[in-house]
Scaffold this motif. Structure first.
Motif, PDB file in Angstrom:
ATOM      1  N   VAL A 198       0.852  -1.186   0.000  1.00 29.35           N
ATOM      2  CA  VAL A 198       0.000   0.000   0.000  1.00 29.35           C
ATOM      3  C   VAL A 198       0.890   1.239   0.000  1.00 29.35           C
ATOM      4  O   VAL A 198       2.053   1.192   0.386  1.00 29.35           O
ATOM      5  N   VAL A 199       0.319   2.360  -0.448  1.00 28.90           N
ATOM      6  CA  VAL A 199       1.095   3.585  -0.604  1.00 28.90           C
ATOM      7  C   VAL A 199       0.990   4.468   0.632  1.00 28.90           C
ATOM      8  O   VAL A 199      -0.036   4.483   1.310  1.00 28.90           O
ATOM      9  N   LYS A 200       2.074   5.165   0.941  1.00 25.70           N
ATOM     10  CA  LYS A 200       2.067   6.209   1.965  1.00 25.70           C
ATOM     11  C   LYS A 200       2.812   7.401   1.372  1.00 25.70           C
ATOM     12  O   LYS A 200       3.990   7.291   1.021  1.00 25.70           O
ATOM     13  N   PHE A 201       2.110   8.533   1.236  1.00 19.34           N
ATOM     14  CA  PHE A 201       2.729   9.730   0.682  1.00 19.34           C
ATOM     15  C   PHE A 201       3.619  10.377   1.733  1.00 19.34           C
ATOM     16  O   PHE A 201       3.258  10.475   2.898  1.00 19.34           O
ATOM     17  N   LEU A 202       4.789  10.833   1.304  1.00 15.52           N
ATOM     18  CA  LEU A 202       5.771  11.372   2.234  1.00 15.52           C
ATOM     19  C   LEU A 202       5.881  12.888   2.167  1.00 15.52           C
ATOM     20  O   LEU A 202       5.835  13.558   3.185  1.00 15.52           O
ATOM     21  N   ALA A 203       6.062  13.440   0.953  1.00 13.29           N
ATOM     22  CA  ALA A 203       6.290  14.875   0.844  1.00 13.29           C
ATOM     23  C   ALA A 203       5.837  15.384  -0.517  1.00 13.29           C
ATOM     24  O   ALA A 203       5.777  14.635  -1.487  1.00 13.29           O
ATOM     25  N   VAL A 204       5.527  16.681  -0.556  1.00  9.15           N
ATOM     26  CA  VAL A 204       5.144  17.341  -1.801  1.00  9.15           C
ATOM     27  C   VAL A 204       5.943  18.625  -1.912  1.00  9.15           C
ATOM     28  O   VAL A 204       6.015  19.409  -0.953  1.00  9.15           O
ATOM     29  N   GLN A 205       6.546  18.836  -3.067  1.00  8.86           N
ATOM     30  CA  GLN A 205       7.226  20.097  -3.374  1.00  8.86           C
ATOM     31  C   GLN A 205       6.371  20.799  -4.427  1.00  8.86           C
ATOM     32  O   GLN A 205       6.496  20.531  -5.614  1.00  8.86           O
ATOM     33  N   PRO A 206       5.476  21.706  -4.019  1.00  9.17           N
ATOM     34  CA  PRO A 206       4.481  22.268  -4.945  1.00  9.17           C
ATOM     35  C   PRO A 206       4.996  23.424  -5.806  1.00  9.17           C
ATOM     36  O   PRO A 206       4.526  24.550  -5.708  1.00  9.17           O
ATOM     37  N   TYR A 207       5.974  23.161  -6.638  1.00 11.56           N
ATOM     38  CA  TYR A 207       6.481  24.163  -7.571  1.00 11.56           C
ATOM     39  C   TYR A 207       7.060  23.441  -8.779  1.00 11.56           C
ATOM     40  O   TYR A 207       7.280  22.233  -8.737  1.00 11.56           O
ATOM     41  N   ASP A 208       7.276  24.179  -9.860  1.00 19.25           N
ATOM     42  CA  ASP A 208       7.855  23.582 -11.062  1.00 19.25           C
ATOM     43  C   ASP A 208       9.222  22.998 -10.759  1.00 19.25           C
ATOM     44  O   ASP A 208      10.066  23.664 -10.153  1.00 19.25           O
ATOM     45  N   GLY A 209       9.441  21.773 -11.155  1.00 20.83           N
ATOM     46  CA  GLY A 209      10.692  21.087 -10.853  1.00 20.83           C
ATOM     47  C   GLY A 209      10.627  20.293  -9.568  1.00 20.83           C
ATOM     48  O   GLY A 209      11.564  19.573  -9.230  1.00 20.83           O
ATOM     49  N   GLY A 210       9.517  20.398  -8.825  1.00 27.74           N
ATOM     50  CA  GLY A 210       9.361  19.671  -7.578  1.00 27.74           C
ATOM     51  C   GLY A 210       8.819  18.268  -7.807  1.00 27.74           C
ATOM     52  O   GLY A 210       8.431  17.891  -8.913  1.00 27.74           O
ATOM     53  N   TYR A 211       8.793  17.486  -6.754  1.00 24.11           N
ATOM     54  CA  TYR A 211       8.348  16.098  -6.829  1.00 24.11           C
ATOM     55  C   TYR A 211       7.371  15.777  -5.716  1.00 24.11           C
ATOM     56  O   TYR A 211       7.356  16.427  -4.672  1.00 24.11           O
ATOM     57  N   ILE A 212       6.573  14.759  -5.943  1.00 28.38           N
ATOM     58  CA  ILE A 212       5.741  14.148  -4.914  1.00 28.38           C
ATOM     59  C   ILE A 212       6.384  12.801  -4.606  1.00 28.38           C
ATOM     60  O   ILE A 212       6.567  11.983  -5.504  1.00 28.38           O
ATOM     61  N   SER A 213       6.775  12.585  -3.370  1.00 31.28           N
ATOM     62  CA  SER A 213       7.441  11.334  -3.018  1.00 31.28           C
ATOM     63  C   SER A 213       6.499  10.455  -2.207  1.00 31.28           C
ATOM     64  O   SER A 213       5.660  10.941  -1.453  1.00 31.28           O
TER      65      SER A 213
END
Length: 101
Positions: free
Chosen positions: A67-82
């Protein structure tokens, strides 16, 4: 012996001089918008604006029976959702579902 040392010094100076003239190119290899393995992954924030990032992560982890657990979001261009993929919690009777469209 001194001739060999002088020749090797001269050769190293020539090689380092040639390498100093070559520009560093870190942008040669493109970074994929989604990358992951059995422990988790990342989704480019620009891709997440176009598709359902949650569903991509759920489907990815379900391939490994996790199952998935979201860790972090970088909400800008070039960012990632981990996110990380974790084993099914205790007490869950069934494996995670993978939706197919």
């Amino acid at each position: 012996m001194r001739i060999i040392a002088a020749a090797s010094l001269l050769a190293s100076l020539v090689v380092s001089g040639l390498l100093a003239g070559v520009p560093a190119r870190a942008d040669i290899l493109p970074v994929p918008p989604f990358k992951g393995n059995d422990t988790g992954g990342i989704i480019a924030y620009s891709m997440a604006a176009q598709v359902d990032a949650r569903q991509i992560a759920v489907d990815h982890c379900a391939r490994y029976g996790k199952v998935v657990k979201f860790l972090a979001v970088q909400p800008y261009d070039g960012g990632y959702i981990s996110f990380s993929c974790r084993w099914v919690p205790y007490g869950a009777a069934e494996q995670p579902l993978r939706t197919l469209y």
